[in-house]
Write a protein that holds these residues in place. Structure first.
Motif, short mmCIF file in Angstrom:
data_model
loop_
_atom_site.label_atom_id
_atom_site.label_comp_id
_atom_site.label_asym_id
_atom_site.label_seq_id
_atom_site.Cartn_x
_atom_site.Cartn_y
_atom_site.Cartn_z
N PRO A 46 -6.18 6.37 5.64
CA PRO A 46 -6.62 6.84 7.02
C PRO A 46 -5.67 7.67 7.62
O PRO A 46 -5.89 8.23 8.50
CB PRO A 46 -6.90 5.20 7.73
CG PRO A 46 -7.09 4.39 6.49
CD PRO A 46 -6.54 5.02 5.24
N HIS A 47 -4.41 7.50 7.03
CA HIS A 47 -3.45 8.37 7.88
C HIS A 47 -3.07 9.69 7.29
O HIS A 47 -2.08 10.37 7.55
CB HIS A 47 -1.99 7.45 7.80
CG HIS A 47 -2.06 6.64 9.00
ND1 HIS A 47 -1.73 6.58 10.21
CD2 HIS A 47 -2.40 5.25 8.83
CE1 HIS A 47 -1.86 5.63 11.05
NE2 HIS A 47 -2.17 4.64 10.25
N ILE B 107 1.11 4.89 1.47
CA ILE B 107 0.38 5.74 2.65
C ILE B 107 0.16 7.29 2.19
O ILE B 107 1.26 7.58 1.98
CB ILE B 107 1.02 5.56 4.06
CG1 ILE B 107 1.01 4.09 4.59
CG2 ILE B 107 0.57 6.32 5.00
CD1 ILE B 107 2.03 3.64 5.44
N TYR C 22 -3.61 4.44 0.47
CA TYR C 22 -4.20 4.28 1.92
C TYR C 22 -4.55 5.48 2.60
O TYR C 22 -3.66 6.24 2.82
CB TYR C 22 -3.38 3.30 2.71
CG TYR C 22 -3.81 2.79 3.99
CD1 TYR C 22 -5.02 2.07 3.99
CD2 TYR C 22 -3.13 3.11 5.12
CE1 TYR C 22 -5.37 1.46 5.11
CE2 TYR C 22 -3.66 2.59 6.28
CZ TYR C 22 -4.77 1.58 6.46
OH TYR C 22 -5.36 1.37 7.55
N ILE D 149 0.83 -1.02 0.24
CA ILE D 149 -0.12 0.06 -0.04
C ILE D 149 0.83 1.19 0.04
O ILE D 149 2.13 1.23 0.31
CB ILE D 149 -0.96 0.02 1.11
CG1 ILE D 149 -0.18 -0.24 2.38
CG2 ILE D 149 -2.11 -0.98 0.99
CD1 ILE D 149 -0.94 0.15 3.72
N ARG E 90 -10.18 10.22 7.71
CA ARG E 90 -10.20 10.75 8.74
C ARG E 90 -11.04 11.94 9.17
O ARG E 90 -10.35 12.78 8.39
CB ARG E 90 -8.85 10.59 9.49
CG ARG E 90 -8.54 9.27 9.99
CD ARG E 90 -7.63 9.10 11.04
NE ARG E 90 -7.26 7.56 11.45
CZ ARG E 90 -6.34 7.19 12.08
NH1 ARG E 90 -5.47 8.04 12.11
NH2 ARG E 90 -6.13 5.92 12.10
#
Lengths: 514, 391
Positions: free
Chosen positions: B111-112, B44, B109, B42, B141
């Motif tokens: 979420p961060h 990030i 990805y 993935i 998020r």
């Protein structure tokens, strides 16, 4: 079976009057056994009948045999009373006279059957057969080389008695007697194993251990039907409640003080001849987290250490699985900087994380096993190679990630903190990795529930395995996660002992503060 | 015969156990499970930028963390940038997100993701269409910071950072600590969505300015962008933003310059230690009135003149000057909002609704027209507690 001494099986032929007949009968029994010694001699009194001593070389104390049997019978004993007793049974009573007047040994038994004589010889006793007598004397002369009382290898401590059990059951039970000088300490004996005829002691304190439990343990021991008992593990596996569970429901220890403490709590101990490992029943899950040292050091530190042990258990069981779950499924739960450094260390490694965990876990188990079994001389070479393989090199070579090595190392160290639960921890760890690999945190949760449900179902000799956590008991919880000061542990744990027995009534208030 | 049946029983007991072991082993070793994503498969995303592209397409720019470079940085070489900035375009944000995979190869990805930058052009067109995905998708998020760029978002994401190897982290730190300086606004996606959905309160976002300093792009968080509805309509400069923050009770620290008593040319610097404000709405016969009470605690940290300022008299003079200075900042902001932008950025409407729910019924529809007419009164009470060591 629970009478003291040697069990008397079916009579397989009585002794004959003639010495030669008996000798040849015995020689027939012990065919081709070079270590059975037949010492023929002549008694130095009465009508100087012929006699023979039969024993197994190495199992008897040579000095005892020659000094307390041969010497009196050949020279010292003048044969007083031997004539008077020469009545209808003649030499039969001579055995009585010799036993009563000539032999200063600690135990002398009369044997009329061939089997008793054979059993006695096999136990390390010396048999005395006299010509013209159908009664043999089995004289206790056991004495073989055994290890000295030493510090136990498996349970090291900082504070507390350093002595550990030996392979000699007599020494072991004496060590327990020295700890508990109470007339109510019962040590019952029985013999297990058709061929090994291993001596087994069942120890408990009458009035502290519950009667039903004593009866239950006796019942299970008596049911054992096996050819050989070489270690207490045989008995453990034959009497435990859940032989198919990975959780042990029978405890074991090498330390007399631990056994004494367990007996005082109302437990029972099973000593097996030939092993320093003494079994204690019933065994609860929380006992794996208790150490004798907890009670010898002061409560605050003992409590801290005990909580650390629970933490170590959780780490050892769940860390690799949690790592897999976080790495492969729930990356969003990690703080960003941690995730970034984990990504950095994962970059370029060829296997998915659960494979990494399994590979490193297997390598570690191999190293552990090799470390236990290998001869001491190659230890240094082994540890260098092991440290290199498991550590730097595998990460440098790009086979596994750095963070994985940290996880495996932390898991291993945590596992070592709880040696008595080590096998459970290893299996649970694998189980949880298997749960986490396909299902992530959800798998761990379901796996955890499965394990818990299984544990709730377990009993150890009628006692729930998770006592006192479930069913909960506030009083007994004083010795689970914390170790309350001794003054407040007034009662022994419920179920195991009697409620009304106060263990201490000492006043715990500081002096001068009334 | 008995042994035979016993054997069968034993075998029957073994089968479930074997099944369990096989199930566990097979599911472990062969599962290509539906949502397993190995870390090295993935990308990030640490920041997202949105711009308006040609043909009203949406230009999506993302900062992807380059794990390889991070690994290098751990060693000695430290070559290569720690992030990869890459753009794609699409008709919608999701379209653009998917199109990105054409370039990255890896699944991205989110979420961060900690930062969403909106380009000025896009913001002026309206942000509601692009913000929907960020509120809806479970990977995004709500705690990500949202800022508006004076130029394009892509430029902001391409700017360098000297402190952090991930540039967006530096901007994130600036936003986290905005109320130490109190000259710009940091608001996260949750707050921004909240004000986007509000019928009365207009959103305010921090503004990111790109400065060219000796060939390098430096980011600066300065001032704020004012929205009406979902459209950017103008800017608040740093002083106006300070006034805004005082009214919204978001000032934590910051410096205020006041003229030195007796030496008006030379400045005295006061550092705000604590600040608190309260807005008291009143509805007086068809007219809204807002009383804003601000309490400030400050330290004297620097003075240019040689005067002795630590005497109680001087302190009270300074306190009065500080009151004036802060009140002026707030008045400037209020007048900008009322006359220039005609946008209730302070949430006065909400305050009024809470205090006068019945009267609000008639007012709700026309608050936009009512807000510029509202009367405000600003009261500041300040206290200087320390003058530090200097006499």
């Amino acid at each position: 079976m629970f009478n003291s001494g040697i069990s008397s099986g079916p009579v397989s032929g009585d002794l004959a009057d003639g010495l030669q007949a008996n000798i040849s009968a015995l020689k027939n029994r012990f065919k081709n056994s070079a270590d059975v010694i037949y010492r023929e001699f002549t008694l130095g009194f009465a009508s100087n009948p012929k006699a023979v001593l039969i024993y197994i070389d190495g199992m008897i104390n040579q000095e005892t045999t020659s000094g307390t049997i041969l010497k009196p019978l050949m020279f010292d004993f003048d044969g007083r009373d031997s004539k008077r007793s020469a009545g209808p049974n003649g030499a039969g009573d001579m055995a009585d006279v010799i036993a009563n007047r000539a032999l200063p040994n600690k135990r002398v038994q009369k044997a009329k059957s061939l089997k008793d004589v054979v059993d006695g010889i096999l136990c390390g006793n010396t048999a005395l057969l006299i010509d013209g007598s159908a009664v043999a004397l089995v004289i206790e002369t056991k004495g073989w080389e055994s290890r000295n009382v030493d510090e136990p290898g498996t349970e090291s401590i900082v504070r507390g008695p350093r002595e550990g059990f030996t392979e000699n059951i007599g020494v072991n039970s004496a060590m327990l007697r020295r700890k508990i000088k109470d007339e109510n300490l019962r040590i019952e004996s029985l013999e297990l194993g058709r061929r090994t005829k291993t001596l087994v002691y069942l120890a408990y304190i009458d009035g502290v251990a519950r009667r039903e439990m004593v009866n239950e343990v006796k019942r299970r021991l008596n049911k054992i039907e096996i050819d050989g008992v070489l270690e207490s593990g045989y008995i453990e596996q034959l009497i435990e409640d859940a032989p198919r569970s990975i959780f042990p429901t029978v405890g074991n220890t090498e330390k007399p003080d631990v056994v004494a403490a367990k007996l005082l709590e109302g437990r029972l101990a099973i000593f097996v001849d030939g092993t320093p490992f003494v079994l204690t029943v019933p065994h609860l899950f929380v006992e794996g987290f208790q150490s004798s040292e907890d009670y010898y050091s002061r409560p605050y530190y003992a409590t801290t250490v005990r909580l650390v042990r629970y933490l170590a258990f959780v780490i050892a069981v769940l860390l690799p699985a949690g790592y897999v779950a976080l790495q492969s499924y729930s990356q969003d739960l990690l703080p960003t900087p941690l995730l970034i450094s984990m990504v950095a260390s994962r970059e370029g490694t060829p296997f998915p994380s659960y494979m990494e965990v399994l590979i490193m876990g297997v390598i570690f188990e191999i190293m552990r096993e090799a470390g236990v079994r290998m001869p001491g001389a190659i230890g240094q070479a082994f540890s260098i190679v092991g440290a290199l393989v498991l550590g730097e090199a595998s990460a440098r070579a790009g086979l596994v990630s750095n963070s994985m090595i940290v996880v495996v190392a932390l898991t291993a160290i945590s596992g070592f903190a709880l040696t008595s639960l080590a096998d459970v921890i290893g299996l649970l760890r694998l189980f949880f990795i298997a749960c986490a690999a396909p299902l992530g945190l959800f798998g761990i949760l379901m796996g955890g529930l499965t394990v818990l449900i299984h544990m709730f179902k377990l009993y150890s000799f009628g006692v729930p395995y998770l006592l006192p956590i479930a069913p909960g008991n506030l009083n007994d919880l004083k010795d689970v996660f914390i170790r309350a000061p001794l003054g407040s542990q007034v009662f022994p744990p419920r179920i195991l002992g009697h409620r009304n027995l106060a263990r201490t009534t000492s006043d715990r208030r500081p002096p001068g503060k009334d | 015969m008995a042994a035979e049946t016993g054997k069968h029983k034993g075998r029957r007991r073994v089968i479930p156990l074997l099944t369990l072991i096989l199930t566990l082993a097979l599911s472990t070793l062969t599962s290509g499970c539906w949502n397993r994503r190995e870390l090295n498969r993935i990308g990030i995303v640490s920041a997202v930028g949105l711009d308006l592209g040609p043909d009203h397409k949406i230009e999506l720019t993302v900062q992807i963390i380059r794990a390889r470079a991070m690994k290098m940085a751990e060693g000695a070489s430290g070559e290569g940038k720690a992030v990869w900035v890459v753009s794609s375009s699409g008709d919608t944000v999701f379209d653009a997100v998917r199109n990105l995979v054409e370039k990255s190869g890896r699944r991205l990805y989110y979420p961060h993701n900690s930062l969403i930058v909106l380009g000025q052009e896009l913001a002026r067109e309206g942000v509601r269409p692009v913000m929907d995905l960020f509120a809806r998708d479970q990977e995004m998020r709500l705690l990500a910071w949202v800022v508006v760029a004076q130029g394009t978002a892509a430029d902001v994401l391409k700017a360098d950072s000297e402190l952090n190897n991930v540039p967006s982290k530096q901007l994130e730190d600036m936003l986290k600590n905005y109320n130490i300086v109190s000259k710009s606004v940091g608001s996260n996606l949750l707050e921004f969505d909240d004000s986007l959905l509000s019928k009365t309160t207009q959103p305010v976002l921090g503004r990111v300015v790109l400065d060219k300093v000796s060939g390098k792009n430096e980011l600066r968080l300065d001032g704020a962008g004012v929205f009406r509805g979902d459209k950017l309509i103008g800017w608040l400069d740093s002083t106006e933003t300070r006034g805004y923050l005082f009214i919204k009770d978001k000032v934590k620290s910051g410096s205020v310059l006041v003229p030195s008593p007796g030496n008006p040319d030379q400045a005295v610097t006061l550092e705000i230690i604590r600040a608190g404000s309260r807005v008291k709405p009143e509805w007086l016969g068809g007219k809204a009135r807002f009383e804003i009470d601000v309490k400030v605690e400050a330290n004297l940290v620097e003075q240019a003149s040689a005067q002795k300022l630590s005497s109680p008299d001087m302190i009270s003079v300074l306190e009065e000057e500080l009151n004036q200075a802060i009140a002026n900042q707030m008045r400037t902001t209020i007048s900008a909002a009322q006359t220039h932008y005609k946008a209730d950025i302070f949430g006065f409407g909400t305050d009024l609704m809470r205090a006068y729910p019945e009267e609000w019924q008639g007012l709700a529809g026309k608050w936009e027209a009512e807000f510029p007419l509202a009367e405000t009164q600003v009261k500041v009470q300040s206290k200087i507690t320390h003058t530090d060591l200097s006499q």
